[in-house]
Scaffold this motif. Structure first.
Motif, PDB file in Angstrom:
ATOM      1  N   TRP A 148       0.407   1.593 -12.037  1.00 38.52           N
ATOM      2  CA  TRP A 148       1.728   1.665 -11.421  1.00 38.52           C
ATOM      3  C   TRP A 148       1.725   0.978 -10.056  1.00 38.52           C
ATOM      4  O   TRP A 148       2.668   0.270  -9.697  1.00 38.52           O
ATOM      5  CB  TRP A 148       2.181   3.115 -11.282  1.00 38.52           C
ATOM      6  N   GLY A 149       0.669   1.193  -9.278  1.00 40.89           N
ATOM      7  CA  GLY A 149       0.552   0.530  -7.979  1.00 40.89           C
ATOM      8  C   GLY A 149       0.463  -0.983  -8.121  1.00 40.89           C
ATOM      9  O   GLY A 149       1.088  -1.728  -7.361  1.00 40.89           O
ATOM     10  N   LEU A 180       0.834  -1.198   0.000  1.00 38.37           N
ATOM     11  CA  LEU A 180       0.000   0.000   0.000  1.00 38.37           C
ATOM     12  C   LEU A 180       0.872   1.252   0.000  1.00 38.37           C
ATOM     13  O   LEU A 180       0.646   2.173  -0.790  1.00 38.37           O
ATOM     14  CB  LEU A 180      -0.927  -0.012   1.223  1.00 38.37           C
ATOM     15  N   VAL A 181       1.884   1.267   0.849  1.00 39.92           N
ATOM     16  CA  VAL A 181       2.805   2.410   0.903  1.00 39.92           C
ATOM     17  C   VAL A 181       3.560   2.546  -0.419  1.00 39.92           C
ATOM     18  O   VAL A 181       3.716   3.646  -0.952  1.00 39.92           O
ATOM     19  CB  VAL A 181       3.772   2.278   2.100  1.00 39.92           C
ATOM     20  N   GLY A 182       4.033   1.427  -0.959  1.00 41.21           N
ATOM     21  CA  GLY A 182       4.718   1.470  -2.252  1.00 41.21           C
ATOM     22  C   GLY A 182       3.820   1.985  -3.361  1.00 41.21           C
ATOM     23  O   GLY A 182       4.247   2.764  -4.218  1.00 41.21           O
ATOM     24  N   LEU A 210      -2.925 -10.416  -2.509  1.00 40.98           N
ATOM     25  CA  LEU A 210      -2.790  -9.400  -1.457  1.00 40.98           C
ATOM     26  C   LEU A 210      -1.757  -8.343  -1.829  1.00 40.98           C
ATOM     27  O   LEU A 210      -1.992  -7.143  -1.638  1.00 40.98           O
ATOM     28  CB  LEU A 210      -2.403 -10.063  -0.133  1.00 40.98           C
ATOM     29  N   CYS A 211      -0.624  -8.783  -2.360  1.00 43.12           N
ATOM     30  CA  CYS A 211       0.425  -7.829  -2.748  1.00 43.12           C
ATOM     31  C   CYS A 211      -0.033  -6.958  -3.914  1.00 43.12           C
ATOM     32  O   CYS A 211       0.122  -5.729  -3.879  1.00 43.12           O
ATOM     33  CB  CYS A 211       1.700  -8.568  -3.118  1.00 43.12           C
ATOM     34  N   MET A 269      -2.189  -1.784  -5.836  1.00 43.52           N
ATOM     35  CA  MET A 269      -3.165  -1.100  -6.680  1.00 43.52           C
ATOM     36  C   MET A 269      -4.014  -0.122  -5.859  1.00 43.52           C
ATOM     37  O   MET A 269      -4.249   1.012  -6.304  1.00 43.52           O
ATOM     38  CB  MET A 269      -4.073  -2.125  -7.362  1.00 43.52           C
ATOM     39  N   ILE A 270      -4.433  -0.538  -4.685  1.00 42.30           N
ATOM     40  CA  ILE A 270      -5.214   0.373  -3.827  1.00 42.30           C
ATOM     41  C   ILE A 270      -4.365   1.570  -3.422  1.00 42.30           C
ATOM     42  O   ILE A 270      -4.839   2.709  -3.395  1.00 42.30           O
ATOM     43  CB  ILE A 270      -5.773  -0.388  -2.615  1.00 42.30           C
ATOM     44  N   GLY A 271      -3.093   1.323  -3.101  1.00 39.94           N
ATOM     45  CA  GLY A 271      -2.194   2.434  -2.760  1.00 39.94           C
ATOM     46  C   GLY A 271      -2.063   3.414  -3.909  1.00 39.94           C
ATOM     47  O   GLY A 271      -2.070   4.630  -3.712  1.00 39.94           O
ATOM     48  N   GLY A 272      -1.952   2.903  -5.129  1.00 40.60           N
ATOM     49  CA  GLY A 272      -1.885   3.768  -6.285  1.00 40.60           C
ATOM     50  C   GLY A 272      -3.159   4.563  -6.475  1.00 40.60           C
ATOM     51  O   GLY A 272      -3.136   5.735  -6.848  1.00 40.60           O
ATOM     52  N   MET A 273      -4.303   3.939  -6.222  1.00 44.78           N
ATOM     53  CA  MET A 273      -5.589   4.628  -6.404  1.00 44.78           C
ATOM     54  C   MET A 273      -5.799   5.737  -5.382  1.00 44.78           C
ATOM     55  O   MET A 273      -6.386   6.769  -5.720  1.00 44.78           O
ATOM     56  CB  MET A 273      -6.744   3.619  -6.333  1.00 44.78           C
ATOM     57  N   ILE A 274      -5.354   5.523  -4.144  1.00 49.85           N
ATOM     58  CA  ILE A 274      -5.609   6.540  -3.127  1.00 49.85           C
ATOM     59  C   ILE A 274      -4.533   7.617  -3.078  1.00 49.85           C
ATOM     60  O   ILE A 274      -4.656   8.571  -2.314  1.00 49.85           O
ATOM     61  CB  ILE A 274      -5.803   5.920  -1.721  1.00 49.85           C
ATOM     62  N   SER A 275      -3.480   7.458  -3.886  1.00 50.50           N
ATOM     63  CA  SER A 275      -2.398   8.443  -3.852  1.00 50.50           C
ATOM     64  C   SER A 275      -2.827   9.773  -4.449  1.00 50.50           C
ATOM     65  O   SER A 275      -3.734   9.910  -5.180  1.00 50.50           O
ATOM     66  CB  SER A 275      -1.190   7.929  -4.608  1.00 50.50           C
TER      67      SER A 275
END
Length: 124
Positions: free
Chosen positions: A76-77, A59-61, A112-113, A118-124
């Protein structure tokens, strides 16, 4: 010349996001080890903690790469999540010389990875 420069910066974005993901993984694993030592956690709690660490790290990545790329952030996420998983598999192969565990466990870890990135990329 411009094209080559763009590819090099994209590779640096990915490497930066992966590095940050693995730093987060290391810090959280040390925290989990401390909790295991102090609280004498059971196997299920440790497994749940490891799953949470996978999700948090990717998520952080994903957030890092999303903020850097600014376009197609979820792709990208997702790429960061997949690369994180692949690097995790290669490290496991290097250390243990085999992949112990079921195929279902591998698929679940992959999802999970990839999903965390992907979620991290979406919320960025």
């Amino acid at each position: 010349m411009d094209r080559k420069m763009g590819k090099e910066t994209k590779i640096l974005w990915v490497l930066k996001a992966l590095l940050i993901s693995y730093i987060v993984t290391g810090v959280l694993l040390v925290g989990l080890a401390f909790l295991l030592y102090k609280l004498d956690l059971g196997e299920q709690a440790v497994s749940a903690g490891i799953v949470a660490i996978y999700i948090a790290a990717t998520l952080v990545g994903g957030i890092v790469i999303g903020k850097t790329a600014k376009v197609r952030r979820f792709v990208w996420g997702l790429a960061i999540g997949i690369l994180y998983f692949l690097l995790l598999v290669f490290i496991t192969l290097g250390v243990y010389r085999s992949l112990d565990g079921s195929g279902i466990h591998m698929v679940t870890t992959f999802l999970l990875c990839a999903g965390g990135g992907m979620i991290g990329g979406m919320i960025s």
